[in-house]
Design a protein around this motif. Structure first.
Motif, PDB file in Angstrom:
ATOM      1  N   GLY A  71     115.773  27.461  58.919  1.00 40.11           N
ATOM      2  CA  GLY A  71     116.933  26.689  58.342  1.00 40.11           C
ATOM      3  C   GLY A  71     117.013  25.379  58.283  1.00 40.11           C
ATOM      4  O   GLY A  71     117.532  24.724  57.372  1.00 40.11           O
ATOM      5  N   ILE A  72     116.868  24.771  59.554  1.00 41.69           N
ATOM      6  CA  ILE A  72     117.295  23.411  59.798  1.00 41.69           C
ATOM      7  C   ILE A  72     115.960  22.734  60.359  1.00 41.69           C
ATOM      8  O   ILE A  72     115.577  21.950  59.479  1.00 41.69           O
ATOM      9  N   GLY A  73     115.176  23.302  61.211  1.00 42.99           N
ATOM     10  CA  GLY A  73     114.056  22.592  61.611  1.00 42.99           C
ATOM     11  C   GLY A  73     112.769  22.343  60.731  1.00 42.99           C
ATOM     12  O   GLY A  73     112.359  21.211  60.508  1.00 42.99           O
ATOM     13  N   LEU A  74     112.710  23.352  59.639  1.00 43.43           N
ATOM     14  CA  LEU A  74     111.566  23.367  58.757  1.00 43.43           C
ATOM     15  C   LEU A  74     112.198  22.873  57.303  1.00 43.43           C
ATOM     16  O   LEU A  74     111.752  22.046  56.734  1.00 43.43           O
ATOM     17  N   ALA A  75     113.018  23.763  56.842  1.00 41.96           N
ATOM     18  CA  ALA A  75     113.575  23.527  55.689  1.00 41.96           C
ATOM     19  C   ALA A  75     114.328  22.203  55.471  1.00 41.96           C
ATOM     20  O   ALA A  75     114.333  21.807  54.151  1.00 41.96           O
ATOM     21  N   ARG A  76     114.855  21.528  56.286  1.00 40.13           N
ATOM     22  CA  ARG A  76     115.613  20.272  56.319  1.00 40.13           C
ATOM     23  C   ARG A  76     114.456  19.058  56.806  1.00 40.13           C
ATOM     24  O   ARG A  76     114.245  18.320  56.100  1.00 40.13           O
ATOM     25  N   PHE A  77     114.307  19.417  58.124  1.00 38.74           N
ATOM     26  CA  PHE A  77     113.597  18.181  58.633  1.00 38.74           C
ATOM     27  C   PHE A  77     112.227  18.081  58.306  1.00 38.74           C
ATOM     28  O   PHE A  77     111.506  17.010  58.600  1.00 38.74           O
ATOM     29  N   ALA A  78     111.640  18.875  57.890  1.00 43.35           N
ATOM     30  CA  ALA A  78     109.954  18.897  57.211  1.00 43.35           C
ATOM     31  C   ALA A  78     110.012  17.755  56.398  1.00 43.35           C
ATOM     32  O   ALA A  78     109.141  17.031  55.917  1.00 43.35           O
ATOM     33  N   TYR A  79     111.149  17.545  55.437  1.00 48.83           N
ATOM     34  CA  TYR A  79     111.016  16.596  54.274  1.00 48.83           C
ATOM     35  C   TYR A  79     111.104  14.948  54.747  1.00 48.83           C
ATOM     36  O   TYR A  79     110.360  14.213  54.152  1.00 48.83           O
ATOM     37  N   THR A  80     111.409  14.935  55.986  1.00 49.12           N
ATOM     38  CA  THR A  80     111.527  13.508  56.558  1.00 49.12           C
ATOM     39  C   THR A  80     109.905  13.050  56.628  1.00 49.12           C
ATOM     40  O   THR A  80     109.716  11.792  56.292  1.00 49.12           O
ATOM     41  N   PRO A  81     109.151  13.659  57.162  1.00 51.22           N
ATOM     42  CA  PRO A  81     107.713  12.986  57.470  1.00 51.22           C
ATOM     43  C   PRO A  81     106.930  13.109  56.107  1.00 51.22           C
ATOM     44  O   PRO A  81     106.077  12.445  56.013  1.00 51.22           O
ATOM     45  N   LEU A  82     107.422  13.932  55.113  1.00 56.07           N
ATOM     46  CA  LEU A  82     106.820  13.831  53.782  1.00 56.07           C
ATOM     47  C   LEU A  82     107.462  12.837  52.918  1.00 56.07           C
ATOM     48  O   LEU A  82     106.848  12.728  51.906  1.00 56.07           O
ATOM     49  N   LEU A  83     108.371  12.435  53.395  1.00 53.40           N
ATOM     50  CA  LEU A  83     109.135  11.420  52.189  1.00 53.40           C
ATOM     51  C   LEU A  83     108.245  10.181  51.794  1.00 53.40           C
ATOM     52  O   LEU A  83     108.101   9.999  50.643  1.00 53.40           O
ATOM     53  N   PRO A  84     107.458   9.463  52.901  1.00 52.11           N
ATOM     54  CA  PRO A  84     106.703   8.493  52.351  1.00 52.11           C
ATOM     55  C   PRO A  84     105.700   8.946  51.539  1.00 52.11           C
ATOM     56  O   PRO A  84     105.326   8.317  50.356  1.00 52.11           O
TER      57      PRO A  84
END
Length: 382
Positions: free
Chosen positions: A12-25
């Motif tokens: 719920g948090i580790g993947l669904a939210r924070f995986a977006y950060t390294p994918l952003l650029p």
């Protein structure tokens, strides 16, 4: 139950939210979305987190807590798969929003449901185990992203989705079976004395501090990789290395925070946490030294999930009634979500207007300093 809670926070948090950060650029460079659009999509998850935190109790009461937790883990998993294709901005926004709703609901419900059934001597260990899932999710996303991105963004999202499915299945039978009775007890109206305690000045100030802490966390949570990759010009691969440091520290943060709270008290540990976070954010204003960047990533990585068990421990110091404490925890989580969502959108606008991360990090550091100052206003309760 601890494994189920661990999987819930990881998905719920580790993947669904924070995986977006390294994918952003990578999303920006692949022209899936413009930089402002990509930032707004990151903020959409935090808006959803607020909605999920506020609505979780009512839905769980109607459907049963265990059933609702399974539904939220499934929703988070489906959202990861749905983001594998940039159908449109609205499509992506909707699924990032749903991922946030699932994460907020899991954060509000999972730990209290489990901790009510855990012996007091095991509380710290189990709490740390549950929220370590956040850090493991960050570490997984940071480790897998450079590898998966070689095959494209779609493959990256599908790979994360496969991990999310596995974890959802692992947690499926781990939730308590008497969930409906628990949801009913949590929804029961507390006494007027309990309500007065839940709305006392120390509890309200704590909730405000928790919201300010959320503001301080947002720059690292959403923009760390983009700041290093694009603003400092060091590339996505180097940015991902710092994200792995962030994630590895997040794996240890909840356990270390829980142990420190057990030994020194939650309030004293929170004060130290505010100071460390303020220095870690402010450091990015004055230096781009690789070592300093690494230390900043480690501190914020450890305390991004680490403040959660500290917050629970602090509420336990302030409130002894578990039902009232659960209500106060829901309110504090909502305040935290408001801080995150407001900061995410505010920082996105600030970044678009200024073209620099300097004012973003400055506001975040000031928020943490204010949170520390508010804590000094509350006298210790014996």
């Amino acid at each position: 139950m601890a494994i189920a809670g661990f999987c819930a926070s990881l998905v719920g948090i580790g993947l669904a939210r924070f995986a977006y950060t390294p994918l952003l650029p990578a999303i920006i460079q692949a022209d899936w979305f413009t930089a402002p659009q990509a930032s707004y999509l990151g903020a959409a998850n935090l808006i959803g987190y607020l909605l999920g935190a506020m609505a979780a109790g009512g839905f769980a009461h109607r459907r049963g807590t265990a059933t609702f937790l399974r539904l939220m883990m499934a929703t988070a998993t489906i959202s990861v798969f749905a983001c594998a294709w940039p159908v449109s901005f609205s499509w992506f926004f909707a699924w990032r929003l749903l991922a946030g709703i699932a994460g907020g609901a899991l954060m509000v419900l999972a730990a209290p449901v489990i901790l009510r059934r855990v012996e007091a001597r095991q509380t710290g260990m189990v709490t740390g185990a549950i929220f370590t899932g956040i850090g493991v999710g960050i570490a997984i996303s940071g480790t897998l992203m450079p590898l998966l991105l070689q095959y494209g963004l779609t493959a990256s999202w599908l790979g994360l989705g496969a991990v999310a499915i596995l974890l959802t299945l692992m947690a499926w039978r781990g939730w308590p079976s008497d969930d409906t009775a628990l949801a009913a007890s949590q929804a029961a109206a507390p006494s007027s004395a309990s309500l007065s305690s839940a709305r006392s000045r120390p509890v309200l100030i704590f909730s405000l501090q928790y919201g300010l802490n959320a503001v301080g966390l947002v720059p690292h949570m959403i923009f760390l990789v983009d700041f290093i990759a694009r603003s400092l010009g060091r590339g996505v691969e180097i940015g991902a290395v710092y994200w792995v440091l962030f994630g590895l520290s997040a794996m240890l943060g909840p356990i270390l925070a829980g142990l420190a709270a057990d030994r020194y008290g939650a309030r004293a540990t929170l004060r130290v946490a505010y100071v460390l976070q303020a220095f870690a954010v402010a450091a990015l204003l004055i230096t781009d030294d690789p070592v300093c960047l690494g230390v900043s990533a480690c501190i914020m990585g450890a305390l991004t999930p680490g403040v959660v068990p500290l917050a629970l421990a602090r509420l336990k110091e302030l409130l002894h009634d578990p039902v009232v404490r659960h209500r106060a925890w829901s309110g504090a989580t909502a305040t935290f979500a408001v801080g995150q969502a407001a900061a995410a959108y505010g920082f996105t606008v600030l970044l678009a207007q200024s073209g620099s991360y300097t004012p973003v990090f400055a506001v975040a550091a000031i928020s943490l300093v204010i949170a520390f100052g508010l804590d000094l206003m509350v006298r210790s309760r014996t």
